[in-house]
Every structure is written in C-alpha cells, then in structure tokens.
Design a protein around this motif. Structure first.
Motif, mmCIF file in Angstrom:
data_model
loop_
_atom_site.group_PDB
_atom_site.id
_atom_site.type_symbol
_atom_site.label_atom_id
_atom_site.label_comp_id
_atom_site.label_asym_id
_atom_site.label_seq_id
_atom_site.Cartn_x
_atom_site.Cartn_y
_atom_site.Cartn_z
ATOM 1 N N PHE A 39 0.806 -1.213 0.000
ATOM 2 C CA PHE A 39 0.000 0.000 0.000
ATOM 3 C C PHE A 39 0.844 1.271 0.000
ATOM 4 O O PHE A 39 0.303 2.369 -0.075
ATOM 5 C CB PHE A 39 -0.918 0.042 1.226
ATOM 6 N N SER A 40 2.165 1.152 0.084
ATOM 7 C CA SER A 40 3.023 2.336 0.222
ATOM 8 C C SER A 40 2.890 3.302 -0.944
ATOM 9 O O SER A 40 3.041 4.515 -0.766
ATOM 10 C CB SER A 40 4.485 1.914 0.395
ATOM 11 N N LEU A 41 2.595 2.822 -2.126
ATOM 12 C CA LEU A 41 2.489 3.737 -3.263
ATOM 13 C C LEU A 41 1.331 4.718 -3.093
ATOM 14 O O LEU A 41 1.352 5.799 -3.670
ATOM 15 C CB LEU A 41 2.332 2.962 -4.572
ATOM 16 N N PHE A 42 0.343 4.420 -2.284
ATOM 17 C CA PHE A 42 -0.786 5.319 -2.105
ATOM 18 C C PHE A 42 -0.466 6.515 -1.204
ATOM 19 O O PHE A 42 -1.098 7.548 -1.315
ATOM 20 C CB PHE A 42 -2.004 4.561 -1.555
ATOM 21 N N TRP A 43 0.501 6.392 -0.289
ATOM 22 C CA TRP A 43 0.811 7.544 0.550
ATOM 23 C C TRP A 43 2.061 8.280 0.087
ATOM 24 O O TRP A 43 2.426 9.311 0.636
ATOM 25 C CB TRP A 43 0.896 7.177 2.027
ATOM 26 N N LEU A 44 2.724 7.809 -0.948
ATOM 27 C CA LEU A 44 3.911 8.489 -1.464
ATOM 28 C C LEU A 44 3.580 9.514 -2.555
ATOM 29 O O LEU A 44 4.462 10.233 -3.001
ATOM 30 C CB LEU A 44 4.888 7.457 -2.034
ATOM 31 N N LEU A 45 2.338 9.572 -2.962
ATOM 32 C CA LEU A 45 1.957 10.400 -4.106
ATOM 33 C C LEU A 45 1.475 11.788 -3.701
ATOM 34 O O LEU A 45 0.995 11.994 -2.603
ATOM 35 C CB LEU A 45 0.833 9.712 -4.882
ATOM 36 N N GLY B 243 -3.717 9.165 7.315
ATOM 37 C CA GLY B 243 -4.875 9.982 6.937
ATOM 38 C C GLY B 243 -5.564 9.546 5.664
ATOM 39 O O GLY B 243 -6.222 10.357 5.010
ATOM 40 N N ILE B 244 -5.423 8.288 5.308
ATOM 41 C CA ILE B 244 -6.064 7.769 4.104
ATOM 42 C C ILE B 244 -7.150 6.786 4.521
ATOM 43 O O ILE B 244 -6.882 5.810 5.223
ATOM 44 C CB ILE B 244 -5.035 7.067 3.184
ATOM 45 N N ALA B 245 -8.360 7.044 4.074
ATOM 46 C CA ALA B 245 -9.472 6.141 4.367
ATOM 47 C C ALA B 245 -9.383 4.929 3.441
ATOM 48 O O ALA B 245 -8.936 5.036 2.298
ATOM 49 C CB ALA B 245 -10.796 6.858 4.154
ATOM 50 N N VAL B 246 -9.811 3.778 3.933
ATOM 51 C CA VAL B 246 -9.782 2.542 3.149
ATOM 52 C C VAL B 246 -11.181 1.949 3.148
ATOM 53 O O VAL B 246 -11.794 1.785 4.198
ATOM 54 C CB VAL B 246 -8.776 1.520 3.733
ATOM 55 N N PRO C 190 -1.038 14.716 -5.658
ATOM 56 C CA PRO C 190 -1.761 15.139 -4.473
ATOM 57 C C PRO C 190 -2.122 13.936 -3.602
ATOM 58 O O PRO C 190 -2.252 12.812 -4.089
ATOM 59 C CB PRO C 190 -3.018 15.807 -5.038
ATOM 60 N N ARG C 191 -2.291 14.206 -2.324
ATOM 61 C CA ARG C 191 -2.599 13.133 -1.373
ATOM 62 C C ARG C 191 -3.915 12.466 -1.736
ATOM 63 O O ARG C 191 -4.898 13.122 -2.028
ATOM 64 C CB ARG C 191 -2.694 13.685 0.036
ATOM 65 N N ILE C 192 -3.907 11.155 -1.675
ATOM 66 C CA ILE C 192 -5.113 10.384 -1.941
ATOM 67 C C ILE C 192 -5.987 10.407 -0.689
ATOM 68 O O ILE C 192 -5.499 10.185 0.418
ATOM 69 C CB ILE C 192 -4.742 8.955 -2.358
#
Length: 184
Positions: A102-108, A138-141, A110-112
């Motif tokens: 899942f690391s690629l989702f918080w490295l981008l 801070g990313i909802a799943v 604008p923030r997802i």
C-alpha cells in the motif's frame, strides 16, 4: 375554472366526432415502454455535449477474471489505480496485501483521500496493521468485493474526489457493463 373544464370537454368531444370509430377505442398505454404510436406520451431525448469528460479521470469500464478495462485500455491481473496512472499490483489474494504493497498510495502528490480495495468475488478482511498504517497516514480505506469496488471507485472519481483503487480480479467470469454509454 369550471368553464375551462367544460370547454376542454366540448373540444375533445367535437374532435372525437371527426375521428374514426376504431381510433376512439384506442387508449395510450401508460407503461415504461412508450413508442412513437403513443402520441403525446412519447418524447425523444436529445443530448448535446458541450464538453466531453476530462480524460484526466480514471474510469473502470469493465472487469473480468483476467483483469480490467480502464479508460479503454486493458490491464491484466491485479492493478492499482492512481489519479493519473495505472500500475500492476504484485498481490495474488487479499492475504498478500501488506503495508509495503500500500506504500504507493501515501507516497503520491496530491494526497489520496480514499483507497477502494477490491478483494475478488467476496469482501475479505485486511490485516489490522495494514488498516492502522493507512489510518495513521490519513487515508481512508474502503474494502469491498471487486464488482462493488469498481462501481464505488467510478462514483468517487465522478464526484471529483482524489481516489485510488487496489483491485484483484474476481475468479468468476463476471463482467461489469460499460458505464459510459455513448449519447444518441
């Protein structure tokens, strides 16, 4: 007001006298299928597109047990959808999903805001430490079965939300119909 109702009834009676007796017996059908023969009940809808949808949005057109059709491009196997790109996702089942995957989702940037996870043909639980890591960043799943995850992803993108998706194709032969139908 009473006079207008009486006048309307008189005009209809006068028009009915000029009609064929066979036409008097015909009444318009009031169902969900109207045809041009249904006279005033039938209306054709015309749509004029002033501007087409922006190509920067990701849309899942369809899915199968082999992969996905995203913006008209075929993607085989599990994939991760990001706001402007699609990447192969190296997982086989929901048990392979880790913090690292899942690391690629918080490295981008604008923030997802939210990641929609499709776990195949059934909704499966993810490991608690994975959910905790996403929450800390801070990313909802949202975890769903893949067919519902595809629909949720499309809906969130259409709303303009910064959304990511992590999708595993369902093992069955199911297919999602194309959501963007061409206008007539």
């Amino acid at each position: 007001m009473v006079a207008s109702f009486a006048l309307r009834g008189l005009c209809r009676a006068r028009a009915a006298l000029r009609c064929n007796p066979a036409e008097l017996l015909w009444t318009p059908r009031r169902g969900h299928r109207l045809t041009p023969a249904d006279d005033e009940l039938y209306q054709r809808t015309h749509i004029s597109l002033l501007q087409r949808e922006s190509p920067q949005f990701m849309y899942i057109d369809s899915y199968s047990n082999r992969g996905f059709m995203v913006n008209g491009n075929r993607v085989f196997g599990p994939c991760a959808l990001l706001p402007h790109s699609v990447v192969q996702w190296n997982v086989g089942t929901h048990q392979d999903i880790t913090e690292e995957s899942f690391s690629l989702f918080w490295l981008l940037e604008p923030r997802i805001e939210i990641v929609v996870v499709g776990t195949g043909d059934r909704t499966e639980r993810l490991q608690p430490q994975v959910m905790q890591a996403m929450r800390q960043r801070g990313i909802a799943v949202e975890v769903q079965d893949t067919p519902n995850a595809c629909a949720t992803f499309n809906f969130l993108c259409h709303e303009g939300r910064v959304t990511g998706a992590a999708l595993i194709p369902p093992p069955g032969g199911t297919v999602l119909t194309t959501l963007a139908q061409p206008a007539e």
